[in-house]
Write an enzyme that holds these catalytic residues in place. Sequence first.
Site, PDB file in Angstrom:
ATOM      1  N   TRP A 101       0.818  -1.217   0.000  1.00  0.00           N
ATOM      2  CA  TRP A 101       0.000   0.000   0.000  1.00  0.00           C
ATOM      3  C   TRP A 101       0.842   1.253   0.000  1.00  0.00           C
ATOM      4  O   TRP A 101       0.440   2.279  -0.558  1.00  0.00           O
ATOM      5  CB  TRP A 101      -1.011  -0.038   1.152  1.00  0.00           C
ATOM      6  CG  TRP A 101      -1.928  -1.203   0.982  1.00  0.00           C
ATOM      7  CD1 TRP A 101      -1.989  -2.331   1.762  1.00  0.00           C
ATOM      8  CD2 TRP A 101      -2.880  -1.412  -0.077  1.00  0.00           C
ATOM      9  NE1 TRP A 101      -2.913  -3.205   1.249  1.00  0.00           N
ATOM     10  CE2 TRP A 101      -3.473  -2.676   0.129  1.00  0.00           C
ATOM     11  CE3 TRP A 101      -3.281  -0.661  -1.176  1.00  0.00           C
ATOM     12  CZ2 TRP A 101      -4.456  -3.201  -0.724  1.00  0.00           C
ATOM     13  CZ3 TRP A 101      -4.254  -1.173  -2.027  1.00  0.00           C
ATOM     14  CH2 TRP A 101      -4.826  -2.423  -1.797  1.00  0.00           C
ATOM     15  N   ASP A 174      -1.971   6.545   6.244  1.00  0.00           N
ATOM     16  CA  ASP A 174      -3.040   5.659   5.787  1.00  0.00           C
ATOM     17  C   ASP A 174      -3.340   4.705   6.949  1.00  0.00           C
ATOM     18  O   ASP A 174      -2.557   3.822   7.258  1.00  0.00           O
ATOM     19  CB  ASP A 174      -2.551   4.890   4.551  1.00  0.00           C
ATOM     20  CG  ASP A 174      -3.535   3.824   4.076  1.00  0.00           C
ATOM     21  OD1 ASP A 174      -4.577   3.623   4.723  1.00  0.00           O
ATOM     22  OD2 ASP A 174      -3.241   3.193   3.044  1.00  0.00           O
ATOM     23  N   LYS A 198     -12.871  -2.105   6.852  1.00  0.00           N
ATOM     24  CA  LYS A 198     -12.247  -3.056   7.780  1.00  0.00           C
ATOM     25  C   LYS A 198     -12.776  -2.856   9.200  1.00  0.00           C
ATOM     26  O   LYS A 198     -13.333  -3.763   9.793  1.00  0.00           O
ATOM     27  CB  LYS A 198     -10.734  -2.914   7.728  1.00  0.00           C
ATOM     28  CG  LYS A 198     -10.206  -3.178   6.308  1.00  0.00           C
ATOM     29  CD  LYS A 198      -8.818  -2.650   6.125  1.00  0.00           C
ATOM     30  CE  LYS A 198      -8.427  -2.461   4.680  1.00  0.00           C
ATOM     31  NZ  LYS A 198      -8.481  -3.638   3.839  1.00  0.00           N
TER      32      LYS A 198
HETATM   33  C1  LIG Z   1      -3.611  -0.138   4.244  1.00  0.00           C
HETATM   34  C2  LIG Z   1      -4.487  -0.077   3.042  1.00  0.00           C
HETATM   35  N1  LIG Z   1      -4.487   1.040   2.295  1.00  0.00           N
HETATM   36  C3  LIG Z   1      -5.264   1.148   1.207  1.00  0.00           C
HETATM   37  C4  LIG Z   1      -6.079   0.117   0.805  1.00  0.00           C
HETATM   38  C5  LIG Z   1      -6.918   0.292  -0.425  1.00  0.00           C
HETATM   39  O1  LIG Z   1      -8.198   0.600  -0.036  1.00  0.00           O
HETATM   40  P1  LIG Z   1      -9.383   0.811  -1.078  1.00  0.00           P
HETATM   41  O2  LIG Z   1      -9.699  -0.523  -1.637  1.00  0.00           O
HETATM   42  O3  LIG Z   1     -10.467   1.397  -0.238  1.00  0.00           O
HETATM   43  O4  LIG Z   1      -8.906   1.745  -2.123  1.00  0.00           O
HETATM   44  C6  LIG Z   1      -6.131  -1.050   1.559  1.00  0.00           C
HETATM   45  C7  LIG Z   1      -7.020  -2.154   1.165  1.00  0.00           C
HETATM   46  O5  LIG Z   1      -6.983  -3.258   1.655  1.00  0.00           O
HETATM   47  C8  LIG Z   1      -5.304  -1.149   2.696  1.00  0.00           C
HETATM   48  O6  LIG Z   1      -5.305  -2.265   3.447  1.00  0.00           O
END
Ligand SMILES: Cc1ncc(COP(=O)(O)O)c(C=O)c1O
Length: 376
Positions: A101, A174, A198
């Site tokens: 991520w 994030d 989550k």
């Molecule tokens: C830490 C983290 N950041 C970003 C995301 C991406 O999220 P989204 O699918 O809402 O774009 C995730 C998805 O699992 C994640 O675990």
Amino acid sequence: MSRVYNFSAGPSALPEEVLKEAAEEMLDCNGTGQSVMEMSHRSKAYEPIIQETEALVRELLNVPENYKVLFLQGGASLQFAMVPMNLKKLGKAAYVNTGVWSKKAIAEAKKYLTVDVIATSEDKNFSYIPTIEPVVGDYDYLYYTMNNTIMGTKWAYIPEAKRPDGTPIPLVTDASSCILSEPLDISKFGIVFAGAQKNLAPAGVTLVIIREDLIPETPAVENTPTMLQYKTHSDNDSMFNTPPCYTIYMMGKVLKWIKKNGGAQGMAKRNQEKADLFYNYLDNSPFYHATAAVGSRSLMNIPFLTKYSTGATDEASVAKEKEINDKFVKAAAAAGLVNLKGHRLVGGMRASIYNAMSIEGVKALIAFMDKFAAEN
Ligand SMILES: Cc1ncc(COP(=O)(O)O)c(C=O)c1O
């Protein structure tokens, strides 16, 4: 079918009483004779719903007055672009690379400004969080992923950063997979964002908490779309266009459940207890082991391998490892423990034990694992 224990990394299990309450209100919410799904977002019936959700975010995370709470769309992934587009001034940002991520956020940011990756844990397949000295540089912000959902690591500290003249550099994090799993001092951050699917709600909304002075009148990135400007949403209380009304309603219900269960402190206690139980089991097992380094371990996502994951790359070893992992995941599902397949970058299995997972769920998983180990 009775309810299973769901260890999905996201979208993830929601508290059962929240689902029941939502089911009861499905056809008639608050005596309106309508489902929330059918309400105008600008109606008298809906207004208190979004307002209450925001108030609960503020209360549970102790959000200071000078921060905006926004409910946006596009997932956490859209924040990878919105952050650099809106925060760019000097034209350079510092990022820490702790896995998938972070990498995605870095790749997106590079489209809009210069990215300095000031630390990474790639040398050990992101199994730990790097220790960084206070950062000094002409950066617009310092960005990191607080909990790494795939690698199962979490920052145990909040990094520090300042410009050469001593002014603090805003921190951006994030927190998609750890928001409200424990208390967080929002005042230390410029932006905290989290996809809701989550710990907060079903998929469809991203919570963005942003310090007001960081919201630019006009972003430095030319032609930033109206919808990608924080100001658009901030000026309109997340109602510039139709927000994800039902998801925000569900977030309100989950937040009330968190409040009833002791708030962020209550969640921290519950989550620590579950994680301690599980890591303790893994650390003392001759059959299983955790992949994340002690000191960097996530309370939410726990990847683990079996003794058949030896690192050997010959065909027979790889086939045996796959056979055991597949067998584990299948047998677990048959026992009512679902979504335990590990991410391909780590292998093995992963148990995501977000706020809604009960200690009974973790105990049931351990009991199953014990039996599986004895048989294999
Ligand atoms: C830490 C983290 N950041 C970003 C995301 C991406 O999220 P989204 O699918 O809402 O774009 C995730 C998805 O699992 C994640 O675990």
